[in-house]
Design a protein around this motif. Structure first.
Motif, PDB file in Angstrom:
ATOM      1  N   ARG A 158      26.658  -4.958   3.130  1.00 29.58           N
ATOM      2  CA  ARG A 158      28.106  -4.756   3.265  1.00 29.58           C
ATOM      3  C   ARG A 158      28.825  -6.089   3.469  1.00 29.58           C
ATOM      4  O   ARG A 158      29.899  -6.313   2.898  1.00 29.58           O
ATOM      5  CB  ARG A 158      28.378  -3.806   4.437  1.00 29.58           C
ATOM      6  CG  ARG A 158      29.840  -3.426   4.593  1.00 29.58           C
ATOM      7  CD  ARG A 158      30.012  -2.210   5.481  1.00 29.58           C
ATOM      8  NE  ARG A 158      29.439  -2.403   6.815  1.00 29.58           N
ATOM      9  CZ  ARG A 158      28.362  -1.789   7.257  1.00 29.58           C
ATOM     10  NH1 ARG A 158      27.701  -0.944   6.475  1.00 29.58           N
ATOM     11  NH2 ARG A 158      27.910  -2.014   8.481  1.00 29.58           N
ATOM     12  N   ARG A 159      28.220  -6.978   4.253  1.00 29.92           N
ATOM     13  CA  ARG A 159      28.816  -8.294   4.462  1.00 29.92           C
ATOM     14  C   ARG A 159      28.893  -9.068   3.148  1.00 29.92           C
ATOM     15  O   ARG A 159      29.904  -9.715   2.846  1.00 29.92           O
ATOM     16  CB  ARG A 159      27.986  -9.066   5.494  1.00 29.92           C
ATOM     17  CG  ARG A 159      28.547 -10.429   5.842  1.00 29.92           C
ATOM     18  CD  ARG A 159      27.784 -11.071   6.982  1.00 29.92           C
ATOM     19  NE  ARG A 159      26.394 -11.368   6.615  1.00 29.92           N
ATOM     20  CZ  ARG A 159      25.349 -10.857   7.223  1.00 29.92           C
ATOM     21  NH1 ARG A 159      25.496  -9.983   8.215  1.00 29.92           N
ATOM     22  NH2 ARG A 159      24.114 -11.203   6.848  1.00 29.92           N
ATOM     23  N   TRP A 160      27.804  -8.996   2.344  1.00 29.37           N
ATOM     24  CA  TRP A 160      27.822  -9.693   1.054  1.00 29.37           C
ATOM     25  C   TRP A 160      28.878  -9.079   0.131  1.00 29.37           C
ATOM     26  O   TRP A 160      29.617  -9.812  -0.538  1.00 29.37           O
ATOM     27  CB  TRP A 160      26.446  -9.598   0.383  1.00 29.37           C
ATOM     28  CG  TRP A 160      26.430 -10.239  -0.973  1.00 29.37           C
ATOM     29  CD1 TRP A 160      26.220 -11.549  -1.264  1.00 29.37           C
ATOM     30  CD2 TRP A 160      26.714  -9.598  -2.228  1.00 29.37           C
ATOM     31  NE1 TRP A 160      26.330 -11.774  -2.610  1.00 29.37           N
ATOM     32  CE2 TRP A 160      26.635 -10.589  -3.225  1.00 29.37           C
ATOM     33  CE3 TRP A 160      27.015  -8.288  -2.586  1.00 29.37           C
ATOM     34  CZ2 TRP A 160      26.848 -10.306  -4.575  1.00 29.37           C
ATOM     35  CZ3 TRP A 160      27.226  -8.005  -3.927  1.00 29.37           C
ATOM     36  CH2 TRP A 160      27.141  -8.998  -4.907  1.00 29.37           C
ATOM     37  N   ARG A 161      28.958  -7.765   0.082  1.00 32.39           N
ATOM     38  CA  ARG A 161      29.918  -7.097  -0.807  1.00 32.39           C
ATOM     39  C   ARG A 161      31.354  -7.442  -0.432  1.00 32.39           C
ATOM     40  O   ARG A 161      32.204  -7.640  -1.311  1.00 32.39           O
ATOM     41  CB  ARG A 161      29.693  -5.587  -0.741  1.00 32.39           C
ATOM     42  CG  ARG A 161      30.581  -4.745  -1.650  1.00 32.39           C
ATOM     43  CD  ARG A 161      30.161  -4.744  -3.110  1.00 32.39           C
ATOM     44  NE  ARG A 161      30.499  -5.941  -3.850  1.00 32.39           N
ATOM     45  CZ  ARG A 161      30.199  -6.129  -5.128  1.00 32.39           C
ATOM     46  NH1 ARG A 161      29.537  -5.208  -5.802  1.00 32.39           N
ATOM     47  NH2 ARG A 161      30.537  -7.249  -5.742  1.00 32.39           N
ATOM     48  N   GLU A 162      31.650  -7.529   0.861  1.00 33.24           N
ATOM     49  CA  GLU A 162      32.995  -7.883   1.293  1.00 33.24           C
ATOM     50  C   GLU A 162      33.344  -9.316   0.921  1.00 33.24           C
ATOM     51  O   GLU A 162      34.496  -9.618   0.611  1.00 33.24           O
ATOM     52  CB  GLU A 162      33.121  -7.685   2.805  1.00 33.24           C
ATOM     53  CG  GLU A 162      33.102  -6.213   3.228  1.00 33.24           C
ATOM     54  CD  GLU A 162      33.009  -6.036   4.733  1.00 33.24           C
ATOM     55  OE1 GLU A 162      32.828  -7.070   5.443  1.00 33.24           O
ATOM     56  OE2 GLU A 162      33.111  -4.891   5.198  1.00 33.24           O
ATOM     57  N   ALA A 163      32.349 -10.182   0.944  1.00 32.76           N
ATOM     58  CA  ALA A 163      32.579 -11.583   0.566  1.00 32.76           C
ATOM     59  C   ALA A 163      32.603 -11.772  -0.947  1.00 32.76           C
ATOM     60  O   ALA A 163      33.092 -12.807  -1.440  1.00 32.76           O
ATOM     61  CB  ALA A 163      31.507 -12.480   1.173  1.00 32.76           C
ATOM     62  N   ASN A 164      32.088 -10.797  -1.686  1.00 34.26           N
ATOM     63  CA  ASN A 164      32.021 -10.877  -3.152  1.00 34.26           C
ATOM     64  C   ASN A 164      32.534  -9.570  -3.745  1.00 34.26           C
ATOM     65  O   ASN A 164      31.756  -8.776  -4.297  1.00 34.26           O
ATOM     66  CB  ASN A 164      30.586 -11.134  -3.608  1.00 34.26           C
ATOM     67  CG  ASN A 164      30.017 -12.424  -3.065  1.00 34.26           C
ATOM     68  OD1 ASN A 164      30.148 -13.481  -3.666  1.00 34.26           O
ATOM     69  ND2 ASN A 164      29.353 -12.339  -1.908  1.00 34.26           N
ATOM     70  N   PRO A 165      33.846  -9.326  -3.645  1.00 37.16           N
ATOM     71  CA  PRO A 165      34.374  -8.063  -4.176  1.00 37.16           C
ATOM     72  C   PRO A 165      34.140  -7.959  -5.672  1.00 37.16           C
ATOM     73  O   PRO A 165      34.144  -8.967  -6.389  1.00 37.16           O
ATOM     74  CB  PRO A 165      35.873  -8.148  -3.847  1.00 37.16           C
ATOM     75  CG  PRO A 165      36.149  -9.606  -3.677  1.00 37.16           C
ATOM     76  CD  PRO A 165      34.897 -10.200  -3.103  1.00 37.16           C
TER      77      PRO A 165
END
Length: 356
Positions: A158-165
């Motif tokens: 989730r942290r990666w997805r938020e940083a890479n929309p």
């Protein structure tokens, strides 16, 4: 050992120091299933005793254990204990990753730091590799899928997805996988060249259908899998990562349409010809083929742990079977790409030839 400031090589514990630590009942849970975020680097030297190490470290654990050797002969008998083994000495044994002596301290610290950036994904990756080593091909794919699906719901991804929309993609062309047949030969080509053949759901469905039909056709004696454009396949389409809302159904679909499994089902008939970026699924899938030939410009990289995931296109099985679980773990944890020559030396590919 601080998670924020990884120690120098001299600061890592020796194997004997680690084993002495594990004798203490208050620290006995270290490297066990009770501590899923543990990443430990151990400095190996001539004082290690494998029979003691195997006894104390044989219990199930979910942490990552990395061994480094800088001082002498490469120790033998540690393959079952460690997840990654790095040495500054030339070593043909596929359990070890050889690093030039002056670079080993920095490589050890870098590997430690990268694993700690997503400790749960790193731990699941290491454990899936350990367990799947004892499983048949299909069961290994099931284990990988379960781990991958679980991590999709986790905080690290989730942290990666938020940083890479996700970016908006142009509409798909109708034919994402093209077929060309000549007598008893069939060529299956990935056809999304403007996106380096990033594998989205639609392409995966078309590729699975092509492979399924090819395997079922007794008239087809030779199958060639390749990709159009500058790369064979740059991996899964990042725009779709984590977009499914029904995880159990998504996992069932992934298993029912396992492209890596279908590539293996084609047996000796299928050869993969790959080039350019072969990232994630772009090497996990062709690694299931009996023959893999790469162009000189091919490069190989597993990005999933950096994203809070593990390989999900079969790599914990297909790549592990080619290069062993220790080098597979290094490839996924280190973030280092392999060149075609390095991949050939490791056995990840079977040959190098110019891309047609």
């Amino acid at each position: 050992m601080s998670d924020r400031e990884p120690p120098t090589v001299t600061g890592f514990p020796s194997l004997i120091e680690l084993l002495d630590l594990l004798v203490d009942p208050h620290t006995g849970e270290h490297l066990s299933a009770a501590d899923a975020t543990t990443v430990t680097v151990v400095k190996l030297d001539g004082s290690w005793r494998p029979e003691i190490a195997e006894t104390r470290l044989a219990a199930p654990r979910s942490g990552v254990l990395i061994g480094i050797d800088q001082d002498g002969e490469v120790p033998e008998g540690l393959g079952g204990i460690f997840d990654v083994l790095m040495t500054s000495h030339p070593c043909p044994n596929r359990e070890w990753v050889s690093v030039v002596p002056e670079a080993l301290p920095l490589e050890a610290e870098r590997l430690h730091r990268r694993a700690l950036a997503n400790p749960l994904a790193a731990s699941v990756f290491a454990r899936v590799l350990r367990l799947s080593e004892r499983l048949p091909f299909t069961d290994g794919l099931v284990l990988e899928s379960v781990g991958y699906s679980a991590l999709l719901t986790g905080a690290e991804f989730r942290r990666w997805r938020e940083a890479n929309p996700p970016r908006t993609r142009a509409p798909n062309v109708d034919t994402l996988v093209t077929l060309s047949r000549r007598k008893h030969s069939l060529r299956i080509t990935l056809n999304r060249p403007h996106l380096h053949n990033a594998l989205n759901d639609a392409m995966g469905h078309q590729l699975a259908e092509a492979l399924r039909n090819a395997a079922a056709d007794p008239a087809i004696e030779r199958i060639t899998l390749d990709g159009k454009g500058p790369s064979f396949c740059s991996g899964g389409d990042l725009a779709e990562f984590g977009s499914a809302t029904d995880r159990p159904s998504e996992q069932g679909i992934r298993l029912a349409q396992s492209v890596a499994g279908m590539v293996q089902d084609c047996g000796d008939a299928l050869s993969a010809h790959i080039h350019g970026a072969c990232f994630g699924a772009g090497i996990e899938i062709p690694a299931a083929a009996r023959s893999v030939v790469a162009a000189p410009d091919a490069r190989f990289y597993l990005p999933e742990v950096h994203m809070g995931l593990i390989p999900g296109a079969g790599g914990t099985v297909t790549i592990r079977r080619r290069i062993g679980r220790h080098r597979t773990a290094w490839l996924g944890l280190s973030g280092r790409p392999l060149t075609a020559m390095e991949a050939l030396a490791w056995g990840l590919i079977d040959g190098i030839e110019a891309h047609a």
